[in-house]
Design an enzyme around this catalytic site. Structure first.
Site, short mmCIF file in Angstrom:
data_model
loop_
_atom_site.label_atom_id
_atom_site.label_comp_id
_atom_site.label_asym_id
_atom_site.label_seq_id
_atom_site.Cartn_x
_atom_site.Cartn_y
_atom_site.Cartn_z
N ALA A 149 0.86 -1.19 0.00
CA ALA A 149 0.00 0.00 0.00
C ALA A 149 0.89 1.23 0.00
O ALA A 149 1.96 1.24 0.60
CB ALA A 149 -0.93 0.01 1.22
N ALA A 150 0.44 2.25 -0.70
CA ALA A 150 1.16 3.53 -0.72
C ALA A 150 0.18 4.63 -0.36
O ALA A 150 -0.87 4.76 -0.99
CB ALA A 150 1.79 3.78 -2.09
N ALA A 151 0.49 5.39 0.67
CA ALA A 151 -0.38 6.47 1.14
C ALA A 151 0.28 7.81 0.90
O ALA A 151 1.34 7.91 0.28
CB ALA A 151 -0.71 6.28 2.62
N GLY A 154 3.61 7.94 3.24
CA GLY A 154 4.54 6.82 3.25
C GLY A 154 3.96 5.61 2.56
O GLY A 154 2.89 5.68 1.94
N LYS A 170 6.15 0.43 7.87
CA LYS A 170 5.83 1.72 7.28
C LYS A 170 7.12 2.51 7.05
O LYS A 170 7.93 2.65 7.97
CB LYS A 170 4.91 2.53 8.20
CG LYS A 170 3.50 1.98 8.34
CD LYS A 170 2.63 2.88 9.21
CE LYS A 170 2.44 4.25 8.59
NZ LYS A 170 1.46 5.07 9.34
N ASP A 306 -7.99 10.97 11.97
CA ASP A 306 -7.92 10.63 10.54
C ASP A 306 -8.43 9.20 10.32
O ASP A 306 -7.74 8.37 9.73
CB ASP A 306 -6.47 10.75 10.05
CG ASP A 306 -6.37 10.62 8.53
OD1 ASP A 306 -7.36 10.90 7.84
OD2 ASP A 306 -5.28 10.25 8.05
#
Length: 579
Positions: A149-151, A154, A170, A306
């Protein structure tokens, strides 16, 4: 590899001043002396959105809105992605609002939660080695060659520690701080001159909202802070079986790298997949989300700011897992109590006191005459009970309030920006999973139960406030409170009854004892009808055997002194010598 490591480690020092925390003045001083950087970035932002808006207008003129809607949605996502972390965060917030965003746009914005372009794995592994001081293969027995996963800030790798534990790793994006500070400077500058033209009376508080956002972003890029937040959050929910928080492996954590327990579950970002999962009760997921959200705000005062669906997982065992604790916030005791007060007054439909709560919370200034506002509040909030989320939500409230904002001096305090964001996410989740789910019918039982349990003196005072109006005991309010609490089938009235008896027998409960006696004999008659109604309401919960246990428990600490306080004349006989 060494060259990459040197570039990565030095990237945080791109700014010419040391900046560990958000400092608007320091950022402004830096960028005012570098106008070429700001002008270029501002023009990029303006032209990006002008091109997008021109495309939408062109579609309208050519009557091709329907044909090009998915193209425009993808274009918006790509614009936000190109503009970077700050704008991705804005898109993430919008992705939780199906009532604000068209479905075609919503599908694209949801991808911003964890489907962003990753940075090279070679760079990520260099950051890990530089931060943790060991080669990657020595720390992790196995690690995915590409991020799972890419947010916005990071990306995450799936790995196993050398000791066998399954973990998520992470790794923060390189060169992040300069990007954030530049965008925050532009946002704050825009806020200073856009505020008078914006609705909802944001006014001078708009720059404070940007500052709050900047403060939280700086906290979010410190992964050690995130780990501490996760452990504090887990401690708050240690007695709540329905909440899961991943464990932190501190030996393999730093400011830019975080190793934590891997979570197996259904990400709430994929609501269609979640609906198809036979083992997941979507209504139960919403119930956990709403209840834990209320606990964070009203009990602990420490809340996840969040909680977008990409940070929430439904587990097959019925629990909900929270991840990503970078953006958290803390409410002081006064604000927390004012929030409880506002919910109590909303339950009681006491709009005069509710208007006073808005003053305490900062939505109205202390010098405002609240009496003209009271009828407006009643018209906006009067039908909240019983409405489904689809019919009564934040968008509905905003629409109703929008007309009032120009007539009455409401404003949005900066400290509530994150609270609203958190609540909006819970609402957006409910709308996505079940548009007819009634959030207020979960929230009200929770508040009613907390009042009835009265674990603290503050809550007991609020219970008395609920039960009395103008000095008279309100039987109907007690009945409504019990009925609302009982609407949650997991609520057990007996522990509440035991606490209630203990409270009545205590010195603190002296006022309530006196008022109950007055209420029972009010108007020179015994009010047996009200007592009978209450009995019919609770008799199924008060079985004789369990009721006896409750009575014994309540009397455990009931001393002679307590009895004397209950019956003063008897006290005089037992403590005074005979004449």
């Amino acid at each position: 590899m060494s060259v990459i490591r040197q570039q990565t480690v030095s990237s945080a020092q791109t700014l010419d001043f040391p900046l560990q925390r958000y400092d608007a003045a320091a950022i402004a001083r830096y960028y005012r002396s570098r106008p070429w950087e700001i002008i270029g970035r501002a023009l990029t932002i303006i032209f990006s959105f002008l091109n997008f808006l021109a495309g939408i207008q062109w579609d309208k003129w050519r009557h091709q809105e329907e044909a090009n809607k998915f193209k425009r949605a993808s274009q918006l996502r790509q614009i936000l992605t190109r503009l970077g972390p700050t704008f991705i965060k804005v898109g993430q917030a919008l992705s939780t609002r199906p009532d604000l965003i068209r479905p075609d746009f919503l599908e694209e914005l949801i991808k911003l939660q964890d489907q962003l372009p990753p940075f090279p794995t070679e760079t990520a592994f260099a950051i890990i080695e530089a931060e943790l001081g060991q080669p990657v293969h020595q720390i992790y027995r196995d690690i995915s060659p590409e991020p799972v996963a890419a947010a916005s800030l990071g990306q995450v790798y799936h790995a196993y520690l050398a000791t066998g534990e399954e973990v998520a790793v992470k790794v923060q994006r390189p060169n992040l701080l300069p990007v954030l500070t530049r965008d925050l400077f532009l946002m704050r500058w825009a806020a200073s001159w856009l505020a008078p033209w914006l609705p909802l009376n944001l006014g001078h508080d708009l720059t404070l909202i940007v500052d709050e956002f900047g403060t939280k972003l700086f906290e979010e890029v410190d992964y050690l802070n995130e780990g501490r937040n996760a452990e504090r959050f887990a401690e708050n929910f240690r007695e709540t079986a329905c909440v899961k928080v991943p464990a932190i492996y501190w030996r393999y954590a730093s400011q830019h790298v975080l190793t934590l327990e891997w979570i197996h579950g259904f990400k709430l970002a994929g609501t269609e997949c979640l609906k198809r999962a036979d083992t997941i009760d979507t209504d139960a997921v919403i119930r956990i989300g709403v209840t834990t959200g209320l606990q964070q705000l009203l009990e602990f005062g420490f809340f996840h700011a969040d909680p977008h669906p990409g940070n929430l997982f439904a587990l097959e065992d019925g629990r909900m897992a929270y991840i990503d604790f970078g953006m958290m916030d803390q409410l002081d005791e006064e604000t927390k109590e004012a929030l409880v007060d506002s919910v109590v007054h909303l339950i009681n439909r006491d709009y005069v006191e509710l208007a006073k709560d808005f003053v305490k919370l900062g939505f109205l200034t202390p010098d405002v005459d609240i009496m003209p506002i009271v009828p407006a509040l009643e018209s906006v909030l009067g039908d909240v009970m019983g409405e489904s989320v689809g019919n009564f939500n934040f968008k509905t409230i905003t629409d109703r309030f929008s007309d009032l904002m120009y007539e009455y001096p409401f404003r949005v305090p900066a400290k509530f920006a994150l609270i609203i964001r958190s609540l909006v996410t819970q609402e957006g989740l409910a709308l996505s999973l079940n548009p007819d789910f009634k959030i207020v019918e979960i929230a009200y039982p929770y508040v009613a139960q907390r009042l009835l349990k009265g674990e603290s003196p503050a809550l007991r005072r609020r219970l008395v406030e609920v039960l009395f109006k103008d000095g008279r005991f309100c039987w109907d309010r007690l009945e409504n409170l019990i009925a609302i609490a009982q609407s949650d089938q997991s609520f057990d009235l007996l522990p509440t009854a035991q606490l209630g008896l203990q409270y009545l027998m205590s010195e603190e409960g002296q006022f309530l004892r006196r008022q109950l006696l007055l209420a029972l004999t009010e108007d020179d008659r015994l009010h047996t009808e009200q007592v009978q109604r209450l009995w019919r309401l609770v008799k199924d919960d008060l079985q004789p055997a369990r009721l006896w246990d409750v009575a014994v428990g309540a009397l455990t600490e009931f001393s002679l002194e307590s009895a004397a306080s209950l019956f003063p004349p008897v006290a005089a006989l037992t403590t005074s010598p005979r004449d």
